[in-house]
Design an enzyme around this catalytic site. Structure first.
Site, PDB file in Angstrom:
ATOM      1  NE  ARG A  51      -2.545  -0.499   3.392  1.00  0.00           N
ATOM      2  CZ  ARG A  51      -3.350  -0.589   4.403  1.00  0.00           C
ATOM      3  NH1 ARG A  51      -4.810  -0.536   4.373  1.00  0.00           N
ATOM      4  NH2 ARG A  51      -2.679  -0.819   5.565  1.00  0.00           N
ATOM      5  CE  LYS A 148       1.922 -19.255  11.747  1.00  0.00           C
ATOM      6  NZ  LYS A 148       2.607 -19.703  13.075  1.00  0.00           N
ATOM      7  CG  HIS A 178       8.299 -21.399   8.352  1.00  0.00           C
ATOM      8  ND1 HIS A 178       7.004 -20.966   8.977  1.00  0.00           N
ATOM      9  CD2 HIS A 178       9.158 -21.482   9.202  1.00  0.00           C
ATOM     10  CE1 HIS A 178       7.593 -20.811  10.209  1.00  0.00           C
ATOM     11  NE2 HIS A 178       8.599 -21.113  10.362  1.00  0.00           N
ATOM     12  CE  LYS A 182      11.821 -24.444  10.839  1.00  0.00           C
ATOM     13  NZ  LYS A 182      12.798 -23.533  11.461  1.00  0.00           N
ATOM     14  CD  GLU A 216       7.858 -19.351  19.632  1.00  0.00           C
ATOM     15  OE1 GLU A 216       8.010 -18.375  19.201  1.00  0.00           O
ATOM     16  OE2 GLU A 216       6.778 -19.867  19.774  1.00  0.00           O
ATOM     17  CG  ASP A 235       1.033 -19.044  16.322  1.00  0.00           C
ATOM     18  OD1 ASP A 235       0.628 -18.593  15.131  1.00  0.00           O
ATOM     19  OD2 ASP A 235       1.945 -19.030  16.918  1.00  0.00           O
ATOM     20  CG  HIS A 240       4.458 -24.681  12.362  1.00  0.00           C
ATOM     21  ND1 HIS A 240       4.289 -24.298  10.797  1.00  0.00           N
ATOM     22  CD2 HIS A 240       4.254 -23.170  12.871  1.00  0.00           C
ATOM     23  CE1 HIS A 240       4.442 -22.871  10.805  1.00  0.00           C
ATOM     24  NE2 HIS A 240       4.079 -22.442  11.854  1.00  0.00           N
ATOM     25  CE  LYS A 331       3.864 -17.101  20.950  1.00  0.00           C
ATOM     26  NZ  LYS A 331       5.043 -17.211  20.005  1.00  0.00           N
TER      27      LYS A 331
HETATM   28  P1  NAD Z   1       3.205  -6.783   8.212  1.00  0.00           P
HETATM   29  O1  NAD Z   1       1.962  -6.196   8.980  1.00  0.00           O
HETATM   30  O2  NAD Z   1       4.454  -6.370   8.577  1.00  0.00           O
HETATM   31  O3  NAD Z   1       3.152  -6.377   6.598  1.00  0.00           O
HETATM   32  C1  NAD Z   1       2.058  -6.352   6.094  1.00  0.00           C
HETATM   33  C2  NAD Z   1       2.221  -5.959   4.488  1.00  0.00           C
HETATM   34  O4  NAD Z   1       0.831  -6.014   3.871  1.00  0.00           O
HETATM   35  C3  NAD Z   1       2.511  -4.590   4.221  1.00  0.00           C
HETATM   36  O5  NAD Z   1       3.583  -4.520   3.445  1.00  0.00           O
HETATM   37  C4  NAD Z   1       1.578  -3.632   3.953  1.00  0.00           C
HETATM   38  O6  NAD Z   1       1.875  -2.831   3.304  1.00  0.00           O
HETATM   39  C5  NAD Z   1       0.652  -4.816   3.267  1.00  0.00           C
HETATM   40  N1  NAD Z   1      -0.926  -4.338   3.140  1.00  0.00           N
HETATM   41  C6  NAD Z   1      -1.480  -3.962   4.107  1.00  0.00           C
HETATM   42  N2  NAD Z   1      -2.707  -3.881   3.542  1.00  0.00           N
HETATM   43  C7  NAD Z   1      -2.584  -4.037   2.335  1.00  0.00           C
HETATM   44  C8  NAD Z   1      -3.657  -3.727   1.356  1.00  0.00           C
HETATM   45  N3  NAD Z   1      -4.903  -3.309   1.647  1.00  0.00           N
HETATM   46  N4  NAD Z   1      -3.233  -3.800  -0.024  1.00  0.00           N
HETATM   47  C9  NAD Z   1      -1.962  -4.190  -0.121  1.00  0.00           C
HETATM   48  N5  NAD Z   1      -1.081  -4.057   0.832  1.00  0.00           N
HETATM   49  C10 NAD Z   1      -1.308  -4.042   2.062  1.00  0.00           C
HETATM   50  O7  NAD Z   1       2.718  -8.257   8.124  1.00  0.00           O
HETATM   51  P2  NAD Z   1       3.707  -9.434   8.089  1.00  0.00           P
HETATM   52  O8  NAD Z   1       4.204  -9.952   9.585  1.00  0.00           O
HETATM   53  O9  NAD Z   1       4.922  -9.515   6.931  1.00  0.00           O
HETATM   54  O10 NAD Z   1       2.913 -10.717   7.673  1.00  0.00           O
HETATM   55  C11 NAD Z   1       2.358 -10.903   6.450  1.00  0.00           C
HETATM   56  C12 NAD Z   1       1.728 -12.473   6.080  1.00  0.00           C
HETATM   57  O11 NAD Z   1       2.541 -13.274   6.591  1.00  0.00           O
HETATM   58  C13 NAD Z   1       0.448 -12.572   7.263  1.00  0.00           C
HETATM   59  O12 NAD Z   1      -0.601 -13.199   6.504  1.00  0.00           O
HETATM   60  C14 NAD Z   1       0.989 -13.337   8.424  1.00  0.00           C
HETATM   61  O13 NAD Z   1       0.361 -14.177   9.345  1.00  0.00           O
HETATM   62  C15 NAD Z   1       2.093 -14.126   7.525  1.00  0.00           C
HETATM   63  N6  NAD Z   1       3.295 -14.605   8.494  1.00  0.00           N
HETATM   64  C16 NAD Z   1       4.173 -13.884   9.208  1.00  0.00           C
HETATM   65  C17 NAD Z   1       5.324 -14.065   9.813  1.00  0.00           C
HETATM   66  C18 NAD Z   1       6.149 -13.091  10.302  1.00  0.00           C
HETATM   67  O14 NAD Z   1       7.310 -13.606  10.923  1.00  0.00           O
HETATM   68  N7  NAD Z   1       6.235 -11.814  10.179  1.00  0.00           N
HETATM   69  C19 NAD Z   1       5.522 -15.617   9.898  1.00  0.00           C
HETATM   70  C20 NAD Z   1       4.494 -16.419   9.440  1.00  0.00           C
HETATM   71  C21 NAD Z   1       3.441 -15.999   8.502  1.00  0.00           C
END
Ligand code: NAD
Length: 484
Positions: A51, A148, A178, A182, A216, A235, A240, A331
């Protein structure tokens, strides 16, 4: 040791959520490492989409900073980073809006693999899938990668599967877990199916029990509001740990082929027995060491969400009848460690007098830290003190075997993204697998919700609630130590 790197087909990879945490920590640094290894062809392109209203230069600068922060220094090559960044562009797009889609379409090239990584909140998956079609951006060969959580119960997972299925075929949908990427987890399959040694023993006749631990040290800080809606069962266990259990328990697939492997995993999930309330222990960490407890970090002061769960799981089939699988995850525990431990039974008869010295053979697969495997064996204690027995590990640290530093073992995401480009779904969850996992999980969660159970408090830095120890003790077994 030099690993064989086979370049993948040329691709255009769009990362929705390209500015987010996951993209910064895992996806983009992982892609750089694949580029460095020579696996990405020169003409492949990565397009960040999010965004934020960013220029391409600003996005490239963000990616450069992410590489600097998350790739080991020894792998940071200034010239290669510059080449990699030159392959990156950016479009500002709103998954729910109309702006940006034509700009994205203009960037996509014909005749290369198109992949779309949905690294955004799951509530946006459907919108993205629909718009990729409406704007004719996804072609028949396109793949989508979904993160996820995949649903929060069976109904929501079915709804999500249905919405994705209305725009993409199952063969185009890559549901990421993920853990499956591994190296050690894949090694579990290699150990089982590329050696003759273990498979004849891989059944309840010879295996006493299996323990799967994901511990964790961190709490829910900062993510409390999000985590409180899910808890350890949703979660960690439903996805996993269930995947790990499947890889240990499944029958040999006829081939290392996506549907052959996933068919076997599905059979395991379907053979999982309902869990009696007495076979589950749920916990919530307490304040301690100057830090707040779980309840201080989530928005609901009366929350009943578990930050720890331990359970005894039975698989009702010929191979596993009578061999329990004990799962625990939590955790704020004593150490950060993930491992699978397979404990074998006693030899049928001992010819040695040293009954006290005898201990079980245990095969330990360490996922973290220090990925590797260990086989606990009995040998003779050295020296002339008679025939005394002692247990020693045959230890294979993965990093040693590969000749790399422990923090430099290829990350799960690297492998999985390359599999997406290769079109190989073996290490991704199929829709029916996810639904079967929820079908097993739902009644367990409904059970404790219906009984209005509160999780037990446990001390931060401990090994979890006391009742979790009892879960094993009453069966005459004990958990392995949680140590980092
Ligand atoms: P985040 O909040 O850090 O990032 C979200 C991203 O989505 C940003 O780039 C934001 O600009 C974009 N976004 C939000 N609303 C939007 C819209 N309407 N249109 C376009 N882009 C939009 O989230 P994250 O931690 O990077 O997680 C992303 C996904 O990965 C989620 O589904 C989360 O559950 C999953 N996930 C994250 C992790 C992690 O370690 N961060 C681990 C496993 C899974």
């Amino acid at each position: 040791m030099v690993s064989r790197v086979i370049p993948v087909e040329s691709f255009d990879l769009v990362i929705f959520g390209g500015t987010g945490d996951l993209a910064r920590r895992k996806i983009l640094p992982g892609l750089y490492r694949r580029y460095l290894a020579g696996q990405m062809t020169e003409d492949s392109r990565i397009i960040g989409a999010a965004r934020a209203d960013l220029t391409e230069e600003a996005f490239r600068a963000q990616v450069g900073a992410a590489i600097e922060q998350f790739v080991p220094k020894a792998r940071q090559d200034t010239a290669v980073i510059a080449e990699f960044l030159a392959r990156i562009s950016y479009v500002s797009i709103d998954a729910k809006g109309t702006g940006g889609w034509e700009a994205l379409r203009a960037k996509m090239r014909p005749d290369v693999v198109r992949a779309f990584y949905f690294s955004v909140a799951p509530s946006l998956f459907g919108e993205l899938a629909e718009r990729l079609h409406r704007h004719s951006i996804a072609d028949a060969r396109a793949r989508i990668v979904v993160e996820k959580p995949f649903g929060r119960d069976l109904a929501s997972a079915k709804a999500l599967n249905a919405v994705l299925a209305s725009h993409f075929s199952e063969g185009q949908i890559y549901r990421i877990d993920h853990y499956l990427g591994k190296e050690t987890v894949q090694n579990l399959m290699a150990v089982r199916f590329a050696n003759i040694l273990f498979e004849p023993l891989w059944k309840s006749e010879y295996i006493d029990h299996v323990q799967i631990t994901v511990a964790e040290t961190v709490g829910v800080e900062g993510r409390g509001a999000y985590y409180d809606k899910s808890g350890a069962m949703r979660d960690m266990v439903q996805n996993h740990m269930m995947q790990l259990l499947c890889l240990i328990a499944m029958e040999p697939p006829y081939h290392f082929d996506p549907d052959a492997v996933r068919d076997e995993k599905l059979k395991v999930i379907r053979a999982l027995q309902p869990i009696a309330p007495g076979d589950i222990v749920r916990g919530q960490y307490l304040a301690g060491g100057g830090e707040g407890g779980y309840l201080e970090h989530c928005e609901d002061p009366g929350s009943r969400t578990e930050s720890y769960i331990a359970m005894k799981v039975a698989i009702a089939n010929w191979r596993w009848q009578g061999t329990p699988f004990y799962l625990r995850t939590g955790k704020k525990l004593r150490a950060r460690t993930s491992e699978i431990a397979i404990t074998f039974k006693q030899p049928p008869h001992s010819i040695f007098d040293d009954a006290e010295g005898w201990k079980e053979n245990v095969l330990v697969i360490r996922l973290q830290p220090n990925e590797g495997m260990e086989l606990m064996m009995m040998i003779k204690e050295p020296g002339p003190g008679g025939m005394r027995l002692m247990q020693v590990p045959l230890d294979m640290a993965f990093a040693d075997a590969l000749g790399v530093e422990a923090d430099d073992v290829p990350d799960a995401y690297e492998r999985l993204i390359m599999d997406v480009i290769r079109g190989n779904q073996t290490l991704f969850m199929r829709g029916d697998e996810v639904e079967a996992a929820w079908a097993w999980t739902d009644p367990i969660i409904q059970g404790w919700e219906g009984r209005g159970e509160r999780p037990q408090g446990y001390d931060a830095g401990s090994t979890g609630p006391d009742d979790a120890l009892m879960l094993m003790h009453r069966d005459g077994r004990r958990w392995r130590e949680i140590k980092g």
